[in-house]
Write an enzyme that holds these catalytic residues in place. Structure first.
Site, PDB file in Angstrom:
ATOM      1  N   HIS A 289       0.875  -1.192   0.000  1.00  0.00           N
ATOM      2  CA  HIS A 289       0.000   0.000   0.000  1.00  0.00           C
ATOM      3  C   HIS A 289       0.904   1.232   0.000  1.00  0.00           C
ATOM      4  O   HIS A 289       1.607   1.484  -0.968  1.00  0.00           O
ATOM      5  CB  HIS A 289      -0.929  -0.116   1.211  1.00  0.00           C
ATOM      6  CG  HIS A 289      -2.059   0.864   1.270  1.00  0.00           C
ATOM      7  ND1 HIS A 289      -2.450   1.626   0.206  1.00  0.00           N
ATOM      8  CD2 HIS A 289      -2.907   1.200   2.293  1.00  0.00           C
ATOM      9  CE1 HIS A 289      -3.474   2.388   0.556  1.00  0.00           C
ATOM     10  NE2 HIS A 289      -3.769   2.155   1.829  1.00  0.00           N
ATOM     11  N   HIS A 328      -2.641  -2.320  -9.784  1.00  0.00           N
ATOM     12  CA  HIS A 328      -3.573  -1.703  -8.848  1.00  0.00           C
ATOM     13  C   HIS A 328      -4.846  -2.522  -8.815  1.00  0.00           C
ATOM     14  O   HIS A 328      -5.256  -3.057  -9.837  1.00  0.00           O
ATOM     15  CB  HIS A 328      -3.899  -0.267  -9.295  1.00  0.00           C
ATOM     16  CG  HIS A 328      -4.453   0.568  -8.196  1.00  0.00           C
ATOM     17  ND1 HIS A 328      -5.781   0.554  -7.868  1.00  0.00           N
ATOM     18  CD2 HIS A 328      -3.854   1.413  -7.332  1.00  0.00           C
ATOM     19  CE1 HIS A 328      -5.974   1.366  -6.858  1.00  0.00           C
ATOM     20  NE2 HIS A 328      -4.829   1.896  -6.497  1.00  0.00           N
ATOM     21  N   ASP A 384       2.562   5.430  -6.978  1.00  0.00           N
ATOM     22  CA  ASP A 384       3.814   5.300  -6.240  1.00  0.00           C
ATOM     23  C   ASP A 384       5.038   5.152  -7.124  1.00  0.00           C
ATOM     24  O   ASP A 384       6.168   5.206  -6.631  1.00  0.00           O
ATOM     25  CB  ASP A 384       3.741   4.090  -5.299  1.00  0.00           C
ATOM     26  CG  ASP A 384       2.919   4.406  -4.078  1.00  0.00           C
ATOM     27  OD1 ASP A 384       2.966   5.558  -3.654  1.00  0.00           O
ATOM     28  OD2 ASP A 384       2.232   3.509  -3.564  1.00  0.00           O
TER      29      ASP A 384
HETATM   30  N1  ACO Z   1       4.438  -7.119 -10.613  1.00  0.00           N
HETATM   31  C1  ACO Z   1       4.298  -8.297 -11.245  1.00  0.00           C
HETATM   32  N2  ACO Z   1       3.126  -8.950 -11.355  1.00  0.00           N
HETATM   33  C2  ACO Z   1       2.063  -8.365 -10.802  1.00  0.00           C
HETATM   34  C3  ACO Z   1       2.130  -7.113 -10.130  1.00  0.00           C
HETATM   35  C4  ACO Z   1       3.374  -6.486 -10.061  1.00  0.00           C
HETATM   36  N3  ACO Z   1       3.517  -5.316  -9.450  1.00  0.00           N
HETATM   37  N4  ACO Z   1       0.904  -6.778  -9.677  1.00  0.00           N
HETATM   38  C5  ACO Z   1       0.095  -7.769 -10.042  1.00  0.00           C
HETATM   39  N5  ACO Z   1       0.779  -8.723 -10.725  1.00  0.00           N
HETATM   40  C6  ACO Z   1       0.241  -9.941 -11.342  1.00  0.00           C
HETATM   41  C7  ACO Z   1      -0.124 -10.967 -10.282  1.00  0.00           C
HETATM   42  O1  ACO Z   1       0.962 -11.842 -10.018  1.00  0.00           O
HETATM   43  C8  ACO Z   1      -1.277 -11.683 -10.957  1.00  0.00           C
HETATM   44  O2  ACO Z   1      -0.747 -12.541 -11.950  1.00  0.00           O
HETATM   45  P1  ACO Z   1      -1.431 -13.968 -12.235  1.00  0.00           P
HETATM   46  O3  ACO Z   1      -2.789 -13.655 -12.777  1.00  0.00           O
HETATM   47  O4  ACO Z   1      -0.526 -14.641 -13.197  1.00  0.00           O
HETATM   48  O5  ACO Z   1      -1.493 -14.680 -10.915  1.00  0.00           O
HETATM   49  C9  ACO Z   1      -2.003 -10.571 -11.702  1.00  0.00           C
HETATM   50  O6  ACO Z   1      -1.002  -9.585 -11.969  1.00  0.00           O
HETATM   51  C10 ACO Z   1      -3.136  -9.952 -10.889  1.00  0.00           C
HETATM   52  O7  ACO Z   1      -2.605  -9.430  -9.696  1.00  0.00           O
HETATM   53  P2  ACO Z   1      -3.303  -9.503  -8.279  1.00  0.00           P
HETATM   54  O8  ACO Z   1      -2.266  -9.809  -7.241  1.00  0.00           O
HETATM   55  O9  ACO Z   1      -4.498 -10.404  -8.327  1.00  0.00           O
HETATM   56  O10 ACO Z   1      -3.816  -8.045  -8.115  1.00  0.00           O
HETATM   57  P3  ACO Z   1      -4.320  -7.369  -6.785  1.00  0.00           P
HETATM   58  O11 ACO Z   1      -5.430  -6.483  -7.154  1.00  0.00           O
HETATM   59  O12 ACO Z   1      -4.598  -8.367  -5.717  1.00  0.00           O
HETATM   60  O13 ACO Z   1      -3.043  -6.548  -6.285  1.00  0.00           O
HETATM   61  C11 ACO Z   1      -1.531  -4.794  -5.926  1.00  0.00           C
HETATM   62  C12 ACO Z   1      -2.911  -5.184  -6.462  1.00  0.00           C
HETATM   63  C13 ACO Z   1      -1.392  -5.242  -4.452  1.00  0.00           C
HETATM   64  C14 ACO Z   1      -1.408  -3.282  -5.962  1.00  0.00           C
HETATM   65  C15 ACO Z   1      -0.450  -5.460  -6.793  1.00  0.00           C
HETATM   66  O14 ACO Z   1      -0.580  -5.024  -8.128  1.00  0.00           O
HETATM   67  C16 ACO Z   1       0.954  -5.190  -6.292  1.00  0.00           C
HETATM   68  O15 ACO Z   1       1.418  -5.891  -5.386  1.00  0.00           O
HETATM   69  N6  ACO Z   1       1.663  -4.154  -6.834  1.00  0.00           N
HETATM   70  C17 ACO Z   1       2.987  -3.810  -6.398  1.00  0.00           C
HETATM   71  C18 ACO Z   1       2.893  -3.015  -5.104  1.00  0.00           C
HETATM   72  C19 ACO Z   1       2.416  -1.595  -5.354  1.00  0.00           C
HETATM   73  O16 ACO Z   1       2.892  -0.891  -6.234  1.00  0.00           O
HETATM   74  N7  ACO Z   1       1.482  -1.172  -4.503  1.00  0.00           N
HETATM   75  C20 ACO Z   1       0.936   0.190  -4.546  1.00  0.00           C
HETATM   76  C21 ACO Z   1      -0.488   0.173  -4.953  1.00  0.00           C
HETATM   77  S1  ACO Z   1      -1.079   1.830  -5.101  1.00  0.00           S
HETATM   78  C22 ACO Z   1      -1.317   2.327  -3.521  1.00  0.00           C
HETATM   79  O17 ACO Z   1      -1.568   1.591  -2.610  1.00  0.00           O
HETATM   80  C23 ACO Z   1      -1.183   3.715  -3.294  1.00  0.00           C
END
Ligand code: ACO
Length: 450
Positions: A289, A328, A384
């Site tokens: 987050h 996201h 971010d």
């Molecule tokens: N890098 C690589 N792969 C990713 C990323 C990433 N940053 N984010 C999602 N994916 C992939 C997942 O592995 C998943 O792949 P799959 O379908 O093969 O299993 C697919 O994309 C869907 O991702 P989910 O994890 O289901 O997405 P979710 O909505 O649960 O997660 C989150 C969202 C937590 C923001 C995620 O994208 C992440 O961890 N990002 C990196 C951390 C980040 O930048 N957080 C800031 C968010 S903005 C904020 O809070 C202000």
């Protein structure tokens, strides 16, 4: 089997002709276990999860529940504060486009908008600003409390604890249904968050605290409390002051994200807003987050050079790493805030000099936006991705990044807190579970355990 029939008109069994059903905005569900059909009302594109409870196999059945870990498809409230269209990459606060607010508003004006629902008149803004800047001082005992932390304490840990500690200084904050008391806590929270943050920063450097300067703007005063050295009067660099103000606007609210849900959930027990804000700040601290921008910088430093980006992307695709600052839960398009942040980055670089990590960031973005892995999963840069580069260029250590986010998000948390308190449909937040553990078993004495 004794299927129950609902007495409620809203959720009565389907009997109407099909042409009327469409007009009635309802969903007909057939329970294949019993052959029974149910008509569930649709309102605002949702059905009420509690309406599922009438769907039973027999009188002893608890009734059907929805199962939604991490709330992927569950609306927990109605809200009039923030609108996001994640597919189109749109963000509005109270109906105003984020691009307009970032261009034309200030953080304090935006905070007023979020909390009161309308942009303030000149007089209202003057009063609002006056009250907030006259609540920026913290009690000397809070200062002593901060002194107790170890020199290398993470400022987010200090912030969470110090905000919770404010609850002990303002027992009147318990009067959450008294509008006047709420107003006072709102001034205090928005006013004191930057002071606590700046004191946490100065503590980590072993430097004397700088008291608030009421002549300065909200971001200007924050910069003063952080960076003032021996000057008699600190003058914040105008470009940095404005850049920080815009970043605060962009981070002010984002509807039901993890920390806001924490704020609403904890405050639903009717605890005071300081304790609820401490909980929200704790939620924000996590690397998935508000901690993500800190992780982005670590990631860029780890990559080391633009030439090594393809190798890093390969590891991400292999599931070894996450691309921090990408993806996201709601945005399946370019985060509109990231676009504005990218522009501000260059404005800050013009004043402070370029951040050498920008080339790596641009290369990461370029490759990811063309790569099938990221394209098919709709992974775009989020807010971010570039903020860390700006903060670092402005002179903030990485540990302060989530703290800056917490200052800005306080106005959103408060707006959501008030909305939740005044919403007659809300109760204490208490999700259900699906129990899948052991059935009842006899107690095993210690000596008989394997
Ligand atoms: N890098 C690589 N792969 C990713 C990323 C990433 N940053 N984010 C999602 N994916 C992939 C997942 O592995 C998943 O792949 P799959 O379908 O093969 O299993 C697919 O994309 C869907 O991702 P989910 O994890 O289901 O997405 P979710 O909505 O649960 O997660 C989150 C969202 C937590 C923001 C995620 O994208 C992440 O961890 N990002 C990196 C951390 C980040 O930048 N957080 C800031 C968010 S903005 C904020 O809070 C202000």
């Amino acid at each position: 089997m004794n299927p129950q029939k609902s007495a409620s008109s809203e959720i009565a069994q389907a009997e109407a002709p099909s042409n009327l059903k469409a007009e009635r905005q309802s969903l007909t569900v057939v329970d294949n276990r019993t052959g029974q059909s149910y008509d569930l009302a649709i309102q605002n594109g949702t059905i009420k999860a509690i309406d599922l409870r009438q769907i039973k196999t027999d009188a002893d059945d608890f009734g059907l529940m929805s199962y939604d870990p991490a709330f992927l498809n569950t609306a927990a409230c109605t809200s009039k504060i923030t609108f996001i269209d994640g597919d189109k990459g749109i963000l509005h606060y109270r109906g105003y486009a984020i691009e307009d607010l970032a261009e034309r508003s200030t953080y304090l004006e935006t905070a007023y908008l979020l909390i009161h629902g309308e942009l303030p008149s000149r007089q209202q803004l003057d009063d609002w600003t006056y009250h907030i800047i006259h609540h920026t001082f913290i009690h000397e005992s809070v200062k002593k409390f901060l002194d107790g932390f170890h020199y290398d304490a993470h400022p987010m840990g200090m912030m969470i604890s110090a905000v919770a500690a404010l609850s002990t200084f303002y027992p009147d904050a318990k009067q959450i249904f008294d509008a006047e008391s709420r107003r006072k806590q709102i001034y205090r929270l928005i006013g004191k968050m930057p002071t606590i943050a700046a004191f946490a920063y100065r503590h980590s450097l072993g430097m004397p605290y700088v008291y608030p300067d009421n002549d300065l703007s909200y971001p200007g005063n924050f910069l003063n409390m952080l960076f003032r050295m021996t000057e008699l009067k600190y003058r914040p660099p105008a470009a940095l002051e404005r850049a920080l103000d815009v970043l605060f606007i962009l981070h002010a609210d984002h509807e039901q994200n993890c920390s806001t849900s924490a704020m609403r959930g904890v405050a639903s027990s009717h605890v005071d807003p300081y304790c609820a804000t401490a909980a929200a700040t704790a939620a924000l601290y996590g690397p998935l987050h508000g901690g993500a921008n800190e992780e982005v910088l670590r990631m860029l430093a780890d990559i080391g050079s633009a030439a090594r980006v393809p190798e890093y992307i390969k590891r991400v695709k292999g599931g070894e790493k996450k691309l921090m600052g990408f993806g996201h839960r709601v945005y399946k398009n370019y985060d509109p805030r990231a676009r504005i942040v990218k522009r501000i980055a260059y404005e800050v670089f013009d004043v402070m000099g370029c951040n050498e990590l920008i080339d790596i960031a641009l290369e990461v973005e370029r490759i990811a936006l063309e790569d099938e892995y990221f394209v098919t999963r709709k992974l775009y840069p989020n807010v971010d991705f570039y903020t860390g580069l700006i903060y670092q260029t402005m002179g903030f250590p990485v540990t302060m990044f989530p703290v800056l986010f917490a200052i800005a998000r306080t106005s959103g948390w408060i707006a959501q807190w008030q909305e939740m308190l005044l919403d007659s449909e809300q109760k204490i937040a208490r999700p259900r579970q699906v129990y899948r553990g052991a059935g009842l078993r006899g107690y095993v004495p210690m000596d008989d355990r394997k």
